[in-house]
Design an enzyme around this catalytic site. Structure first.
Site, short mmCIF file in Angstrom:
data_model
loop_
_atom_site.label_atom_id
_atom_site.label_comp_id
_atom_site.label_asym_id
_atom_site.label_seq_id
_atom_site.Cartn_x
_atom_site.Cartn_y
_atom_site.Cartn_z
N GLN A 62 37.84 -21.19 5.31
CA GLN A 62 39.17 -20.90 4.77
C GLN A 62 40.19 -20.62 5.86
OE1 GLN A 62 37.41 -17.13 2.98
NE2 GLN A 62 39.53 -16.46 3.25
N CYS A 68 39.58 -17.07 -0.24
CA CYS A 68 38.14 -16.98 -0.44
C CYS A 68 37.75 -17.21 -1.90
CB CYS A 68 37.63 -15.61 0.02
SG CYS A 68 38.43 -14.20 -0.80
N ASN A 385 29.16 -17.91 2.58
CA ASN A 385 30.51 -17.46 2.89
C ASN A 385 31.41 -18.66 3.16
OD1 ASN A 385 32.56 -15.65 3.34
ND2 ASN A 385 31.66 -14.71 5.15
#
Length: 448
Positions: A62, A68, A385
């Site tokens: 990102q 996110c 993530n």
């Protein structure tokens, strides 16, 4: 109480006479508080090995944006798309959803100003609305509203720009515009402008916003081609699809089948009740942000069921709490700042929420867990993530069960993995929380 010179002299003498203080001081000054507090011998219980393990997809980044929550949700959708069409990898455009979230959020802001015209400028409500008119953070229901209205597109149809990868300047200047618009609308109201005049002003402002977003992010496509090559080298090609048609036809994820559950053990939020937050949203006519508060055990059981059914889980947590980034660990034993500083952080989860010490800050995806069948519990969770492959363990983190208890707040679960009691609670009219309630926090953390 006044801090006296004698107090300072005594404290300095006591501090310097303690060997542990001197050692801790040197360690912290040379390495920083977090790194100096890391317990290098912790880790055996938090291995990157899991007996419930979904297939890897590409790790996204990102970059310098607070998207996110978008990345995590689109990662889940990409997983479904790749499974359905036997693709090794396929990326959806995060810039596309960003464009329409910004557009809709500006309109939502102006609508909120319109609704609060008669409130004093220094009221807590108006002050709250004006504090952060344009950030990147969001909740699941906000993305659901964007996708229902605008669909999604492949990344090649609307790639990243400098301003989507680093949203700082765009947010700064949108914020200036929105506060100026708020000033103009309130002054027009004070001058007894008609509702028609106010609506005309809002329409004019939204035209300016659209142009700003197009300049910074590009103009979104209305139709796209879906083309890819699968793992067996077969070419897939579908032409001239509308953006909503692409989502509805090729991504098997009925947005209405999913419910956000939260764990907020505070006195004002009884379990098995649904909640919403006033003045929180993006699409004016869209669904309200809504969730059911459940005990932590119910949340874990539903996550386990969904993972065992080969489906990733979007979730929100407070990622910065005792986070060992280098070791890619979210646990309570690796970062021992309390030992380093000689203090005790005497909070439980309820205290943290009530005293603004913790709230949801980041959204990620559970891609597996280690399930101890004998004791019927999850030992640790595999976390995907969106900070790039270089962050964490090839882009992944490991979360301990104990850390989950303390800092996990929200999970998106398919109804088929939830009890009838939770579904019934979701279908009831939600209790409205104040705009500044901690459950109204928006996931927005970029790489720490």
């Amino acid at each position: 109480m006044e801090i006296k010179k004698s107090f300072l002299e005594n404290m300095e003498s006591d501090f310097k006479s303690n060997r542990a203080n001197r050692v801790a001081q040197r360690a912290a000054m040379n390495n920083g508080i977090v790194e100096a507090s890391v317990n290098r011998f912790e880790g055996d219980s938090n291995r990157h090995e899991f007996n419930v393990n979904l297939k890897d997809t590409e790790i996204r980044n990102q970059k310098r944006s607070g998207r996110c929550w978008m990345f995590a949700a689109l990662n889940v959708m990409e997983y479904k798309l790749c499974n359905k069409y036997n693709l090794k990898n396929f990326e959806l455009s995060q810039n596309y959803t960003l464009f329409y979230d910004k557009l809709e959020r500006c309109n939502y802001f102006l609508e909120s100003i319109y609704k609060t015209m008669e409130e004093d400028l220094d009221s807590r409500l108006v002050s709250h609305i004006l504090t952060d008119p344009m950030g990147d953070g969001g909740q699941w229901d906000m993305l659901k509203n964007i996708i229902k209205k605008y669909g999604v597109v492949p990344k090649y149809s609307m790639p990243e720009t400098q301003n989507s990868s680093d949203t700082t300047s765009l947010n700064t200047y949108l914020t200036k515009l929105l506060r100026m618009y708020a000033k103009n609308l309130r002054k027009a109201n004070e001058d007894n402008a008609t509702s028609e005049k106010i609506e005309e002003m809002i329409n004019s402002y939204m035209k300016e916003i659209y142009n700003v977003l197009s300049i910074a992010l590009g103009t979104p496509p209305k139709y796209i081609d879906f083309e890819a090559r699968d793992k067996d080298d077969n070419f897939i090609s579908y032409k001239n699809l509308s953006t909503t048609e692409f989502y509805n036809k090729f991504i098997e994820m009925d947005l209405d089948d999913y419910i956000s559950i939260i764990n907020a053990p505070t006195n004002d939020k009884p379990y098995y009740k649904s909640y919403t937050v006033q003045f929180l949203g993006n699409v004016v006519e869209g669904d309200a942000v809504k969730y059911v508060n459940v005990p932590i055990g119910d949340m874990k059981k539903s996550i386990l069921r969904q993972l065992q059914d080969d489906e990733p889980v979007w979730f929100g947590c407070d990622v910065g709490q005792f986070f060992n980034k280098k070791g890619s660990r979210l646990d309570l034993e690796t970062v021992r700042v309390d030992d380093l500083l000689g203090v005790e952080f005497d909070f439980n989860k309820e205290d943290r929420l009530d005293y603004k010490e913790s709230l949801m800050t980041h959204a990620m995806v559970f891609m597996g867990c280690n399930y101890d069948e004998e004791n019927d519990k999850i030992d640790r969770y595999r976390v995907e993530n969106s900070w790039g492959k270089e962050s964490g363990y090839n882009g992944f983190l490991v979360m301990s069960d104990e850390w989950f208890d303390e800092y996990m707040y929200q999970a998106l679960i398919n109804k088929k993995f939830l009890s009838d009691k939770i579904i019934k609670a979701y279908e009831e009219k939600p209790i409205e929380l104040k705009p500044w309630d901690p459950m109204g926090a928006l996931a927005k953390i970029s790489d720490l």
